[in-house]
Write a protein that holds these residues in place. Structure first.
Motif, PDB file in Angstrom:
ATOM      1  N   HIS A  57      -1.458  -4.000   3.127  1.00 21.47           N
ATOM      2  CA  HIS A  57      -1.448  -3.210   1.895  1.00 21.47           C
ATOM      3  C   HIS A  57      -1.938  -1.780   1.951  1.00 21.47           C
ATOM      4  O   HIS A  57      -1.527  -0.968   1.139  1.00 21.47           O
ATOM      5  CB  HIS A  57      -2.247  -3.961   0.822  1.00 21.47           C
ATOM      6  N   CYS A  90       3.575  -5.233   1.137  1.00 24.30           N
ATOM      7  CA  CYS A  90       3.350  -3.962   0.441  1.00 24.30           C
ATOM      8  C   CYS A  90       3.148  -2.791   1.384  1.00 24.30           C
ATOM      9  O   CYS A  90       3.527  -1.660   1.064  1.00 24.30           O
ATOM     10  CB  CYS A  90       2.202  -4.107  -0.543  1.00 24.30           C
ATOM     11  N   TYR A 143       6.945 -11.248   1.294  1.00 25.74           N
ATOM     12  CA  TYR A 143       5.868 -12.209   1.568  1.00 25.74           C
ATOM     13  C   TYR A 143       6.293 -13.525   2.222  1.00 25.74           C
ATOM     14  O   TYR A 143       5.809 -13.895   3.285  1.00 25.74           O
ATOM     15  CB  TYR A 143       5.109 -12.524   0.262  1.00 25.74           C
ATOM     16  N   CYS A 147      -2.447 -11.014   1.555  1.00 22.29           N
ATOM     17  CA  CYS A 147      -1.104 -11.613   1.663  1.00 22.29           C
ATOM     18  C   CYS A 147      -0.649 -11.818   3.106  1.00 22.29           C
ATOM     19  O   CYS A 147       0.547 -11.875   3.394  1.00 22.29           O
ATOM     20  CB  CYS A 147      -0.073 -10.817   0.859  1.00 22.29           C
ATOM     21  N   GLY A 194       5.653  -8.431  -8.539  1.00 17.74           N
ATOM     22  CA  GLY A 194       5.085  -9.678  -8.054  1.00 17.74           C
ATOM     23  C   GLY A 194       5.739 -10.241  -6.821  1.00 17.74           C
ATOM     24  O   GLY A 194       6.643  -9.678  -6.226  1.00 17.74           O
ATOM     25  N   CYS A 195       5.265 -11.426  -6.537  1.00 21.84           N
ATOM     26  CA  CYS A 195       5.358 -12.034  -5.225  1.00 21.84           C
ATOM     27  C   CYS A 195       6.597 -12.902  -5.079  1.00 21.84           C
ATOM     28  O   CYS A 195       7.426 -13.004  -5.968  1.00 21.84           O
ATOM     29  CB  CYS A 195       4.153 -12.943  -5.052  1.00 21.84           C
ATOM     30  N   CYS A 214       6.709  -7.379  -3.694  1.00 23.01           N
ATOM     31  CA  CYS A 214       7.672  -8.243  -3.018  1.00 23.01           C
ATOM     32  C   CYS A 214       8.929  -8.432  -3.852  1.00 23.01           C
ATOM     33  O   CYS A 214       9.967  -8.847  -3.325  1.00 23.01           O
ATOM     34  CB  CYS A 214       7.017  -9.570  -2.658  1.00 23.01           C
ATOM     35  N   CYS A 220       2.679  -3.115  -4.776  1.00 25.75           N
ATOM     36  CA  CYS A 220       2.127  -3.688  -6.011  1.00 25.75           C
ATOM     37  C   CYS A 220       1.185  -2.745  -6.739  1.00 25.75           C
ATOM     38  O   CYS A 220       1.225  -2.664  -7.958  1.00 25.75           O
ATOM     39  CB  CYS A 220       1.388  -4.987  -5.707  1.00 25.75           C
ATOM     40  N   SER A 256       0.068 -14.726  -6.254  1.00 19.92           N
ATOM     41  CA  SER A 256      -1.313 -14.354  -5.909  1.00 19.92           C
ATOM     42  C   SER A 256      -2.187 -14.136  -7.149  1.00 19.92           C
ATOM     43  O   SER A 256      -1.699 -13.971  -8.262  1.00 19.92           O
ATOM     44  CB  SER A 256      -1.309 -13.070  -5.088  1.00 19.92           C
ATOM     45  N   LYS A 301      -3.791 -11.472  -7.522  1.00 20.05           N
ATOM     46  CA  LYS A 301      -3.486 -10.088  -7.915  1.00 20.05           C
ATOM     47  C   LYS A 301      -2.380 -10.064  -8.966  1.00 20.05           C
ATOM     48  O   LYS A 301      -2.396  -9.238  -9.882  1.00 20.05           O
ATOM     49  CB  LYS A 301      -3.035  -9.275  -6.688  1.00 20.05           C
TER      50      LYS A 301
HETATM   51 NI1  NFS Z   1       1.680  -8.003  -4.630  1.00 20.29          NI
HETATM   52 FE1  NFS Z   1       1.718  -7.053  -2.114  1.00 20.29          FE
HETATM   53 FE2  NFS Z   1       3.746  -9.504  -2.196  1.00 20.29          FE
HETATM   54 FE3  NFS Z   1       2.514 -10.626  -4.133  1.00 20.29          FE
HETATM   55 FE4  NFS Z   1       1.334 -10.103  -1.943  1.00 20.29          FE
HETATM   56  S1  NFS Z   1       2.400  -8.497  -0.765  1.00 20.29           S
HETATM   57  S2  NFS Z   1       0.242  -6.702  -3.579  1.00 20.29           S
HETATM   58  S3  NFS Z   1       0.518  -9.951  -4.108  1.00 20.29           S
HETATM   59  S4  NFS Z   1       2.926 -11.418  -2.214  1.00 20.29           S
HETATM   60  S5  NFS Z   1       3.865  -8.911  -4.381  1.00 20.29           S
END
Ligand code: NFS
Ligand code: SF4
Length: 647
Positions: A259, A294, A311, A332, A444-445, A475, A525, A560, A562
């Motif tokens: 990230h 990310c 992801y 992640c 989101g994921c 994602c 994200c 997640s 997050k």
């Molecule tokens: Ni966001 Fe990015 Fe993907 Fe989900 Fe994880 S990588 S910060 S949390 S899985 S979108």
């Protein structure tokens, strides 16, 4: 079983199966049945009298040993997820802010101010006096103002990155509710304190504190995104490619995954300088850096680096047999990568003190000798390349063109080429006249409970047909990039007639010689705040609040903590949010009802759970049409109630 939306990825899953390597999909099958108490949020492990599990059906065991009700337990569990998500994003933001402070103090030779215009714009936004302020001292003031959001003692104050970035009407509403935040870290510790055994037992009070923490998450993400732009440049449209087909047989392939751009930017810089070493090792193409998750989005936007995957399919990058190193930082990152990479020649390297994996090579980046360490890491990749087994190589042929880099600034610049006096007007006029019915933000994921990317793609196709413009991050953006929805051809293939007309006009007017993509890649994200910046600009221009805009957010494959934090601030800012899986709250009808219904009366936004992507798209379309009615958009422009956009 077809686990992956992407057919070429499916063959890699089968390859792993034949090599007897378990991936996320097999581990999920082995984990079934998942714990029903956990799924409903009614398992409490907060103290050692328990764990307590509430019986969702009968009177027996209707409260925990301490007497906590299902409502209290569910609410506590949920807000602890928000606090965790908030800490992940905001620590990322804090590290970026500290780095900017190091730049201002002359304490780093590695980083510098790359985007002076953005720095001055931020200063202006945060109400910081810029006259006579030289660039570097100004960087120090901006960093200090941002770090103050993590350390302010006066509870009456409001975080700069909240106060100065949302519409006035929204800020007033949040103030009245008493849920603004003065201190990001303080809001996180407030959650941990109030959810300690025997503290807050009022589910609604707990949830309101959760919303405050979510606004802290928003503030920390603003810091992360904006100050990264200052250090590394604000994204502008860039053309690249996505999907595992971006790996190359003739290159040393290095994936950067995680990230924080503070790390990936160093790797990218150093790799450019070490191309000759890779060629000397026999890789005629040199080094091929690709992105995952990310970090992948960050370097795609700023450098046009191809995105290998998002992801859920991160392990598949290794199964291609073509990946020589995977360099990870934080969040992640599946711990399983250790085992999977051990089955191949791939070097897995962790780089952050707070994100190690047992048994995995750890080379820490982030201190003064980072450049040397990065060289060491890349040399390890080149050495690994020499051990690659061509017999196990299976790089999917599929890769798709992606146009990314749509920061709010890039979109406004692009529109400014049509109307420099009032850049937003071409977009606003087309929303008002209905050629663009509304905007959906996909965030989101991926989640193993859903066929990968399926919900994103299915929903987008339907929404585009209905002339709805799509923004995407994280994602979700990865899903669209991999599945060819982020290029001009996608506009031809999927956009409804009027949306196509507008995107074609805008694309040609802006000098792209092709339609704009129908799904705009806004970043990682933390970059979800970019879409809010755009929405706030539109709302302010129209003189309305965010909840009035024909704007809906969706996290159709959320996974997640997050994502829970982001979803919570999205609704707190007044925006309806679709989720494709129910968060673990169904064990409390009170909490479920607050989130899906009552919140609407409190903050205007609310959660809408719909697992079926076709139905979800239909529901979003009707929300957008309802919002249009609310603004009286489709009646005559002369109507008294109509917003006076063209004045
Ligand atoms: Ni966001 Fe990015 Fe993907 Fe989900 Fe994880 S990588 S910060 S949390 S899985 S979108
Ligand atoms: Fe059980 Fe109460 Fe302890 Fe939770 S806090 S584990 S409900 S006794």
């Amino acid at each position: 079983m077809n686990d992956c939306y992407n057919c070429s990825d499916q063959s890699l899953i089968e390859k792993a199966e034949s090599e007897e390597i378990d991936l996320v999909w097999q581990r999920y099958e082995k984990m079934k049945p998942l714990c029903g108490f956990g799924e409903q949020g009614i398992c409490c492990r907060i103290c050692m009298k328990g764990p307590c599990r509430i019986n969702p059906f009968g009177r027996k065991r209707s409260v925990g040993i301490c007497g906590a009700s299902a409502d209290t337990i569910v609410a506590r569990n949920l807000v602890r997820m928000i606090a965790s998500g908030t800490s992940a994003h905001s620590l990322h933001g804090k590290e970026v802010a500290k780095t900017l402070m190091h730049v201002a103090r002359g304490e780093t030779a590695i980083y510098s101010v790359k985007d002076a215009i953005k720095l001055r714009n931020i200063a202006h936004k945060l109400n910081i006096e810029t006259d006579g302020n030289d660039l570097i001292p100004l960087a120090g003031v901006v960093a200090a103002n941002s770090l103050m959001d993590y350390s302010r003692m006066d509870d009456e104050e409001i975080c700069n990155w909240l106060k100065y970035t949302i519409p006035d009407a929204r800020l007033e509403k949040l103030k009245k509710l008493g849920i603004t935040t003065s201190n990001i870290d303080g809001s996180i510790s407030d959650i941990m304190a109030r959810t300690h055994v025997g503290t807050d037992a009022d589910a609604v009070n707990i949830l309101l504190a959760g919303l405050r923490c979510a606004l802290a998450d928003y503030s920390g993400m603003q810091v992360a995104t904006n100050l990264s732009d200052v250090l590394f440049g604000t994204p502008q449209p860039v053309v690249s490619q996505a999907s595992l087909g971006v790996l190359r047989k003739d290159a040393v392939n290095i994936a950067i995954h995680g990230h924080n751009p503070l790390l990936s930017e160093i790797i990218v810089d150093v790799a450019y300088k070490m191309q000759a070493e890779a060629v000397a090792a026999g890789a005629t193409y040199g080094i091929n850096i690709v992105g995952v998750c990310c970090t992948g989005n960050e370097v795609l936007l700023r450098h046009g680096i191809p995105l290998a995957t998002n992801y859920l399919s991160q392990e598949l990058a290794i199964i291609t047999g073509a990946l020589d190193a995977m360099i990870v930082d934080v969040q992640c990152i599946m711990p399983s990568l250790a085992k999977v990479s051990a089955c191949y020649h791939t070097e897995l390297i962790t780089t952050m003190p707070d994100a190690k994996i047992a048994g995995v090579t750890h080379i820490e980046l982030g201190s003064g000798d980072s450049l040397k360490k990065a060289e060491l890491i890349i040399r390890k990749a080149i050495d690994a390349y020499k051990n690659r087994d061509d017999d196990r190589l299976s790089i999917p042929a599929e890769k798709n063109k992606v146009i990314a880099g749509f920061s709010a600034e890039a979109i406004i610049d692009l529109l400014g080429s049509i109307n420099s006096e009032d850049p937003l007007s071409p977009l606003i006029e087309n929303i008002v006249n209905g050629k663009i019915r509304g905007i959906v933000l996909f965030a989101g994921c991926n989640n193993v409970k859903v066929k990968q990317d399926h919900n994103f793609v299915t929903m987008a196709q339907k929404l585009l047909k209905h002339n709805i413009l799509i923004l995407a991050t994280g994602c979700g953006a990865g899903a669209f990039a991999k599945n060819a929805l982020m290029n001009s051809e996608a506009t031809e293939d999927y956009a409804g007639d009027t949306l196509k007309e507008v995107l074609t006009f805008l694309g040609f007017e802006a000098g792209l010689n092709a339609p704009l993509p129908p799904v705009l890649h806004m970043g990682s994200c933390v970059d979800n705040v970019r879409s809010i910046d755009l929405a706030v600009a539109i709302a302010n221009r129209l003189g309305v609040d965010l909840n009035q805009l024909p704007l809906v957010a969706s996290a159709p494959e959320l996974m997640s903590e997050k994502a829970i934090a982001i979803g919570s601030w999205v609704v707190t800012l007044g925006i309806p949010l679709h989720v494709g899986l129910a968060p673990p709250v169904t064990g409390s009808s009170l909490v479920t009802n607050v989130l899906t219904s009552e919140l609407k009366n409190i903050v205007d936004g609310y959660f809408m759970v719909e697992e079926d992507p076709e139905e979800a798209a239909d529901k979003i379309i009707s929300i957008i049409e309802e919002k249009r009615l609310g603004l009286n958009l489709d009646s005559s422009l002369d109507s008294a109630n109509n917003i006076e956009v063209l004045s």
